[in-house]
Design a protein around this motif. Structure first.
Motif, PDB file in Angstrom:
ATOM      1  N   LEU A   1       0.845  -1.197   0.000  1.00  0.00           N
ATOM      2  CA  LEU A   1       0.000   0.000   0.000  1.00  0.00           C
ATOM      3  C   LEU A   1       0.881   1.248   0.000  1.00  0.00           C
ATOM      4  N   PRO A   2       0.330   2.401  -0.392  1.00  0.00           N
ATOM      5  CA  PRO A   2       1.131   3.631  -0.426  1.00  0.00           C
ATOM      6  C   PRO A   2       1.789   3.913   0.925  1.00  0.00           C
ATOM      7  N   ASN A   3       3.070   4.282   0.911  1.00  0.00           N
ATOM      8  CA  ASN A   3       3.771   4.517   2.170  1.00  0.00           C
ATOM      9  C   ASN A   3       4.453   5.882   2.243  1.00  0.00           C
ATOM     10  N   HIS A   4       4.143   6.781   1.279  1.00  0.00           N
ATOM     11  CA  HIS A   4       4.737   8.109   1.343  1.00  0.00           C
ATOM     12  C   HIS A   4       4.142   8.928   2.486  1.00  0.00           C
ATOM     13  N   GLN A   5       2.932   8.562   2.911  1.00  0.00           N
ATOM     14  CA  GLN A   5       2.318   9.124   4.110  1.00  0.00           C
ATOM     15  C   GLN A   5       1.670   7.986   4.881  1.00  0.00           C
ATOM     16  N   PHE A   6       1.915   7.908   6.184  1.00  0.00           N
ATOM     17  CA  PHE A   6       1.200   6.906   6.971  1.00  0.00           C
ATOM     18  C   PHE A   6       0.900   7.461   8.356  1.00  0.00           C
ATOM     19  N   HIS A   7      -0.174   6.949   8.930  1.00  0.00           N
ATOM     20  CA  HIS A   7      -0.646   7.397  10.239  1.00  0.00           C
ATOM     21  C   HIS A   7      -0.638   6.194  11.171  1.00  0.00           C
ATOM     22  N   TYR A   8       0.256   6.226  12.159  1.00  0.00           N
ATOM     23  CA  TYR A   8       0.332   5.119  13.117  1.00  0.00           C
ATOM     24  C   TYR A   8      -0.751   5.292  14.172  1.00  0.00           C
ATOM     25  N   VAL A   9      -1.630   4.305  14.309  1.00  0.00           N
ATOM     26  CA  VAL A   9      -2.730   4.368  15.259  1.00  0.00           C
ATOM     27  C   VAL A   9      -2.453   3.513  16.485  1.00  0.00           C
ATOM     28  N   GLY A  10      -1.826   2.352  16.288  1.00  0.00           N
ATOM     29  CA  GLY A  10      -1.614   1.429  17.395  1.00  0.00           C
ATOM     30  C   GLY A  10      -2.877   0.639  17.672  1.00  0.00           C
ATOM     31  N   PHE A  11      -3.130   0.334  18.931  1.00  0.00           N
ATOM     32  CA  PHE A  11      -4.318  -0.424  19.316  1.00  0.00           C
ATOM     33  C   PHE A  11      -5.533   0.490  19.394  1.00  0.00           C
ATOM     34  N   LEU A  12      -6.630   0.074  18.782  1.00  0.00           N
ATOM     35  CA  LEU A  12      -7.906   0.767  18.920  1.00  0.00           C
ATOM     36  C   LEU A  12      -8.541   0.391  20.261  1.00  0.00           C
ATOM     37  N   PRO A  13      -9.530   1.168  20.736  1.00  0.00           N
ATOM     38  CA  PRO A  13     -10.220   0.799  21.978  1.00  0.00           C
ATOM     39  C   PRO A  13     -10.832  -0.603  21.887  1.00  0.00           C
ATOM     40  N   ARG A  14     -10.939  -1.255  23.012  1.00  0.00           N
ATOM     41  CA  ARG A  14     -11.429  -2.635  23.028  1.00  0.00           C
ATOM     42  C   ARG A  14     -12.940  -2.719  22.810  1.00  0.00           C
ATOM     43  N   ARG A  15     -13.686  -1.753  23.330  1.00  0.00           N
ATOM     44  CA  ARG A  15     -15.143  -1.794  23.215  1.00  0.00           C
ATOM     45  C   ARG A  15     -15.582  -1.298  21.830  1.00  0.00           C
ATOM     46  N   GLU A  16     -16.606  -1.955  21.292  1.00  0.00           N
ATOM     47  CA  GLU A  16     -17.037  -1.674  19.921  1.00  0.00           C
ATOM     48  C   GLU A  16     -17.424  -0.213  19.711  1.00  0.00           C
ATOM     49  N   ALA A  17     -18.212   0.353  20.625  1.00  0.00           N
ATOM     50  CA  ALA A  17     -18.674   1.730  20.442  1.00  0.00           C
ATOM     51  C   ALA A  17     -17.498   2.705  20.404  1.00  0.00           C
ATOM     52  N   ALA A  18     -16.561   2.528  21.331  1.00  0.00           N
ATOM     53  CA  ALA A  18     -15.393   3.412  21.373  1.00  0.00           C
ATOM     54  C   ALA A  18     -14.495   3.178  20.163  1.00  0.00           C
ATOM     55  N   ARG A  19     -14.408   1.929  19.736  1.00  0.00           N
ATOM     56  CA  ARG A  19     -13.575   1.596  18.572  1.00  0.00           C
ATOM     57  C   ARG A  19     -14.133   2.257  17.312  1.00  0.00           C
ATOM     58  N   ARG A  20     -15.435   2.171  17.126  1.00  0.00           N
ATOM     59  CA  ARG A  20     -16.059   2.771  15.939  1.00  0.00           C
ATOM     60  C   ARG A  20     -15.970   4.300  15.986  1.00  0.00           C
ATOM     61  N   SER A  21     -16.041   4.866  17.176  1.00  0.00           N
ATOM     62  CA  SER A  21     -15.905   6.316  17.303  1.00  0.00           C
ATOM     63  C   SER A  21     -14.497   6.751  16.902  1.00  0.00           C
ATOM     64  N   ALA A  22     -13.485   5.988  17.334  1.00  0.00           N
ATOM     65  CA  ALA A  22     -12.101   6.305  16.967  1.00  0.00           C
ATOM     66  C   ALA A  22     -11.898   6.169  15.459  1.00  0.00           C
ATOM     67  N   LEU A  23     -12.514   5.172  14.864  1.00  0.00           N
ATOM     68  CA  LEU A  23     -12.395   4.966  13.417  1.00  0.00           C
ATOM     69  C   LEU A  23     -13.099   6.076  12.638  1.00  0.00           C
ATOM     70  N   THR A  24     -14.228   6.543  13.148  1.00  0.00           N
ATOM     71  CA  THR A  24     -14.949   7.632  12.489  1.00  0.00           C
ATOM     72  C   THR A  24     -14.070   8.874  12.383  1.00  0.00           C
ATOM     73  N   ALA A  25     -13.271   9.128  13.406  1.00  0.00           N
ATOM     74  CA  ALA A  25     -12.366  10.275  13.379  1.00  0.00           C
ATOM     75  C   ALA A  25     -11.270  10.122  12.331  1.00  0.00           C
ATOM     76  N   LEU A  26     -11.028   8.875  11.884  1.00  0.00           N
ATOM     77  CA  LEU A  26      -9.983   8.605  10.893  1.00  0.00           C
ATOM     78  C   LEU A  26     -10.533   8.490   9.473  1.00  0.00           C
ATOM     79  N   ARG A  27     -11.835   8.643   9.304  1.00  0.00           N
ATOM     80  CA  ARG A  27     -12.481   8.348   8.026  1.00  0.00           C
ATOM     81  C   ARG A  27     -11.920   9.186   6.875  1.00  0.00           C
ATOM     82  N   SER A  28     -11.600  10.426   7.123  1.00  0.00           N
ATOM     83  CA  SER A  28     -11.126  11.296   6.041  1.00  0.00           C
ATOM     84  C   SER A  28      -9.603  11.377   5.963  1.00  0.00           C
ATOM     85  N   THR A  29      -8.886  10.590   6.769  1.00  0.00           N
ATOM     86  CA  THR A  29      -7.420  10.605   6.748  1.00  0.00           C
ATOM     87  C   THR A  29      -6.913   9.985   5.452  1.00  0.00           C
TER      88      THR A  29
END
Length: 292
Positions: free
Chosen positions: A118-146
């Motif tokens: 995959l393209p590697n000229h720009q990358f965003h390291y996230v690490g571990f997402l939250p364990r709970r589904e609601a918090a995990r999806r909220s964190a992913l929503t913030a990354l949607r336009s990255t």
């Protein structure tokens, strides 16, 4: 100081020299690090440094540093501070004007990114997402336009649920799943997120250490690339080429994002179908007038 992420040969010559020279090695798990040092025939003193004692141990180690004792900080695998303890100690040392010398070496995030395809000229390291589904999806929503390629870590017992949430929030993006990096059984699974999920679902028990690389949000294509894609798509559709093949050809020729190309082909196919229907209608009306 980085330690191997799988293959013992990942350690650098400089790391071996430093481990044998310093007064103390601060490690996440002293038992794990002791085995590493024994394999290198090094008997440097070990002190535990982990999530549960990071604050108090940082003060103790800072005192040692001020007194002139060199300290090497290591984690169980890979580079300290990258999803591992160490930030407090480094920040305190910088604040106290104590020299900090980071050593380069193994890190799972960059290793997985390089092998992902995959393209590697720009990358965003996230690490571990939250364990709970609601918090995990909220964190992913913030990354949607990255736009940058995304890099995650995940445990084997949560990997499928995590991938399903990534697909649900970000869409069925191209991705790569790196398992057991640098070990003898290292494996890369590449393809749309749905394919990776299906592959893991087929396993009776999912095992391994996972690093997940996911394509970023499609960026706006350059004007000339977009114009070429439109011309190529319209020409192929007009000549009756099936949409699947049109998508493959347009992506190969232009290198544009998969989701963007799919949408353009869908619209062109719809317009082509509408045009064919209109031509048939006109022909029918003309025939009716002639026969009349």
């Amino acid at each position: 100081m980085p330690t191997p992420i799988g293959n013992p040969g990942d350690i650098t010559l400089r790391a071996i020299e430093v481990l044998g020279r310093v007064g103390v090695v601060a490690s996440e798990d002293t038992r794990h690090t002791r085995r590493l040092l024994q394999s290198l025939e090094i008997d440097t003193r070990l002190l535990s440094y982990h999530d549960h004692n990071e604050e108090s141990r940082s003060r103790h180690l800072l005192g040692m540093l001020r007194d002139g004792t060199d300290v090497a900080l290591v984690s169980d695998a890979g580079t300290p501070l990258v999803n591992d303890p160490g930030y407090r100690l480094v920040a305190a040392a910088v604040e106290a004007d104590v020299p900090v010398r980071p050593l380069p070496g193994a890190t799972a995030s960059v290793t997985a990114l390089i092998g992902s395809g995959l393209p590697n000229h720009q990358f965003h390291y996230v690490g571990f997402l939250p364990r709970r589904e609601a918090a995990r999806r909220s964190a992913l929503t913030a990354l949607r336009s990255t736009v940058a390629t995304l890099v995650f870590f995940e445990a084997p017992h949560r990997i499928v649920a995590m991938l399903e949430d990534v697909r649900a929030v970000l869409g069925d993006r191209p991705a790569a799943l790196a398992r057991n990096l640098t070990k003898d059984d290292e494996e890369f699974l590449r393809g749309p997120l749905s394919d990776l999920i299906a592959g893991l679902d087929a396993e009776a028990v999912v095992r391994g250490q996972f690093t997940v690389v996911v394509a970023g949000a499609p960026g706006e294509p350059a004007d000339e690339d977009e114009a070429l894609a439109h011309r190529l798509t319209e020409t192929l559709v007009r000549h009756g080429v099936e949409p699947r093949l049109v998508r493959e050809v347009v992506r190969e020729v232009t290198g544009l994002p998969r989701n963007w190309v799919y949408e353009q082909v869908r619209l062109a196919a719809q317009q082509g179908s509408a045009g064919t229907t209109e031509q048939s209608a006109r022909a029918g009306r003309s025939g009716a007038r002639t026969s009349g």
